[in-house]
Design an enzyme around this catalytic site. Structure first.
Site, mmCIF file in Angstrom:
data_model
loop_
_atom_site.group_PDB
_atom_site.id
_atom_site.type_symbol
_atom_site.label_atom_id
_atom_site.label_comp_id
_atom_site.label_asym_id
_atom_site.label_seq_id
_atom_site.Cartn_x
_atom_site.Cartn_y
_atom_site.Cartn_z
ATOM 1 N N ASP A 1 0.865 -1.182 0.000
ATOM 2 C CA ASP A 1 0.000 0.000 0.000
ATOM 3 C C ASP A 1 0.903 1.233 0.000
ATOM 4 O OD1 ASP A 1 -3.241 0.193 0.936
ATOM 5 O OD2 ASP A 1 -2.115 2.074 1.065
ATOM 6 N N ASN B 1 -5.928 -5.135 -6.065
ATOM 7 C CA ASN B 1 -7.089 -4.422 -5.538
ATOM 8 C C ASN B 1 -6.930 -2.903 -5.533
ATOM 9 O OD1 ASN B 1 -9.364 -3.958 -3.348
ATOM 10 N ND2 ASN B 1 -7.466 -3.161 -2.454
ATOM 11 N N TYR C 1 -12.932 7.216 -14.208
ATOM 12 C CA TYR C 1 -13.017 5.998 -13.385
ATOM 13 C C TYR C 1 -13.658 4.864 -14.189
ATOM 14 C CZ TYR C 1 -14.134 2.861 -9.489
ATOM 15 O OH TYR C 1 -14.230 1.770 -8.662
HETATM 16 N N1 LIG Z 1 -15.950 0.193 -2.236
HETATM 17 C C1 LIG Z 1 -16.738 -0.062 -3.269
HETATM 18 O O1 LIG Z 1 -17.981 0.004 -3.157
HETATM 19 C C2 LIG Z 1 -16.142 -0.472 -4.598
HETATM 20 C C3 LIG Z 1 -16.975 -0.693 -5.696
HETATM 21 C C4 LIG Z 1 -16.429 -1.088 -6.913
HETATM 22 C C5 LIG Z 1 -15.060 -1.258 -7.030
HETATM 23 N N2 LIG Z 1 -14.257 -1.023 -5.971
HETATM 24 C C6 LIG Z 1 -12.812 -1.197 -6.160
HETATM 25 O O2 LIG Z 1 -12.270 -1.975 -5.103
HETATM 26 C C7 LIG Z 1 -10.935 -1.531 -4.815
HETATM 27 C C8 LIG Z 1 -10.818 -1.153 -3.343
HETATM 28 O O3 LIG Z 1 -11.758 -0.124 -3.066
HETATM 29 P P1 LIG Z 1 -11.999 0.425 -1.571
HETATM 30 O O4 LIG Z 1 -13.387 0.939 -1.505
HETATM 31 O O5 LIG Z 1 -11.558 -0.579 -0.573
HETATM 32 O O6 LIG Z 1 -11.004 1.676 -1.560
HETATM 33 P P2 LIG Z 1 -10.324 2.425 -0.290
HETATM 34 O O7 LIG Z 1 -10.046 3.808 -0.747
HETATM 35 O O8 LIG Z 1 -11.126 2.201 0.945
HETATM 36 O O9 LIG Z 1 -8.930 1.635 -0.108
HETATM 37 C C9 LIG Z 1 -7.978 1.618 -1.145
HETATM 38 C C10 LIG Z 1 -6.614 1.266 -0.593
HETATM 39 O O10 LIG Z 1 -5.697 1.389 -1.698
HETATM 40 C C11 LIG Z 1 -4.596 2.178 -1.290
HETATM 41 N N3 LIG Z 1 -4.047 2.872 -2.441
HETATM 42 C C12 LIG Z 1 -4.536 3.974 -3.068
HETATM 43 N N4 LIG Z 1 -3.720 4.329 -4.082
HETATM 44 C C13 LIG Z 1 -2.694 3.435 -4.083
HETATM 45 C C14 LIG Z 1 -1.530 3.287 -4.892
HETATM 46 N N5 LIG Z 1 -1.243 4.155 -5.857
HETATM 47 N N6 LIG Z 1 -0.702 2.237 -4.639
HETATM 48 C C15 LIG Z 1 -0.974 1.370 -3.621
HETATM 49 N N7 LIG Z 1 -2.047 1.487 -2.817
HETATM 50 C C16 LIG Z 1 -2.908 2.500 -3.047
HETATM 51 C C17 LIG Z 1 -5.143 3.132 -0.233
HETATM 52 O O11 LIG Z 1 -4.113 3.654 0.603
HETATM 53 C C18 LIG Z 1 -6.133 2.224 0.506
HETATM 54 O O12 LIG Z 1 -5.485 1.500 1.534
HETATM 55 C C19 LIG Z 1 -10.650 -0.369 -5.771
HETATM 56 O O13 LIG Z 1 -9.983 -0.852 -6.924
HETATM 57 C C20 LIG Z 1 -12.053 0.116 -6.123
HETATM 58 O O14 LIG Z 1 -12.086 0.783 -7.367
HETATM 59 C C21 LIG Z 1 -14.758 -0.626 -4.759
#
Ligand SMILES: NC(=O)c1ccc[n+]([C@@H]2O[C@H](COP(=O)([O-])OP(=O)(O)OC[C@H]3O[C@@H](n4cnc5c(N)ncnc54)[C@H](O)[C@@H]3O)[C@@H](O)[C@H]2O)c1
Length: 250
Positions: A38, A88, A154
């Site tokens: 991360d 992820n 996005y």
């Molecule tokens: N939460 C949802 O409802 C949802 C829906 C569809 C897709 N997603 C996808 O699931 C994944 C996780 O989403 P989430 O809601 O847990 O997001 P979040 O923002 O809660 O967590 C994302 C994590 O990724 C880390 N991160 C951000 N940029 C980074 C980088 N450049 N390199 C390494 N780490 C990095 C952040 O520090 C954080 O720990 C994402 O790809 C998101 O697009 C989430």
């Protein structure tokens, strides 16, 4: 669901918080040696403490190819192999119509969500080939399958994840690497909780659009990723598994 990942080495990117964290916790609870990476070092080091004796944290920005190679090199140095990767890490953006989106924000979303998945697979695949195979799951979105207003960068990034997944799956299927994607809908994540707490009527609006009458849980994401990572899905190659309560077919 009952899975065992005893002795499997699992890498989850962007796993300090959110869905990545809960999926890493689920793998660790089922016996895996888990590596989380991360950009958020402080939170990541806190998260890894809850994952047992065999878990490690490696700081890396997925947008940086050298950093991702170092993550995989560290996995191999520490555990000798890489069996499963959940790519992820992803970022969202400020909602705006396309003409009001900045190039900087477009670049940032593409760098993390698209280049990040490319960099991750670029480093992971040779490591998996060296030990005879593996499984990769890439985080796409329901918005990787359809459009919605105000989020064009996005939406484009998550469609690109679908494309990367399909082509890479074809290239490596015969060499024992299964590559699939998850098209995730609205999940009860920290981001969602913040939106509910700060936006009146947000929860009612979101839930009313769900064909199944509710949003998803982080456990449901972890279960789907673990199923794709397990032998239970051994014939699933190049697929995108939609988990969104029915949103995609409305
Ligand atoms: N939460 C949802 O409802 C949802 C829906 C569809 C897709 N997603 C996808 O699931 C994944 C996780 O989403 P989430 O809601 O847990 O997001 P979040 O923002 O809660 O967590 C994302 C994590 O990724 C880390 N991160 C951000 N940029 C980074 C980088 N450049 N390199 C390494 N780490 C990095 C952040 O520090 C954080 O720990 C994402 O790809 C998101 O697009 C989430």
């Amino acid at each position: 669901m009952t899975f065992s990942f005893e002795d499997k080495v699992v890498l989850v990117t962007g796993a300090a918080a959110g869905l990545g964290r809960s999926t890493a916790e689920a793998f660790a609870a089922r016996g895996a040696k888990v590596v989380i990476s991360d950009i958020n070092e402080e939170v990541g080091r806190g998260t890894v403490k809850g994952l047992g004796d065999h878990a490690i944290f490696v700081h890396a920005d997925v947008a940086d190819p050298q950093a991702m190679q170092q993550v995989v090199d560290t996995v191999l140095e520490r555990f000798g192999r890489l069996d499963i990767a959940y790519n992820n890490a992803g970022v969202e953006l400020t909602p705006n119509p396309l003409a009001e989106q900045s190039l900087e924000e477009f670049d940032r979303v593409i760098a993390v969500n698209v280049l990040g998945v490319f960099n991750s697979m670029h480093a992971e695949i040779p490591a998996m080939l060296a030990s005879g195979g593996g499984v990769i799951v890439n985080a796409s979105s329901g918005l990787g399958l359809r459009g919605i207003p105000m989020q064009s960068p996005y939406v484009a990034s998550k469609h690109a994840v679908q494309g990367l997944t399909k082509s890479a799956a074809l290239e490596y299927a015969a060499q024992g690497i299964r590559i699939n994607a998850v098209a995730i809908g609205v999940i009860d994540s920290p981001l969602y909780k913040t939106a509910v707490a700060t936006t009146p009527g947000y929860k009612e609006r979101i839930w009313s659009r769900q064909p199944n009458g509710r949003i998803g849980t982080t456990d449901e994401v972890a279960d789907t990723v673990m199923w794709l990572a397990s032998d239970a899905s051994s014939y699933v190659v190049g697929a995108s598994i939609t988990l969104d309560g029915g949103q995609a077919v409305t």
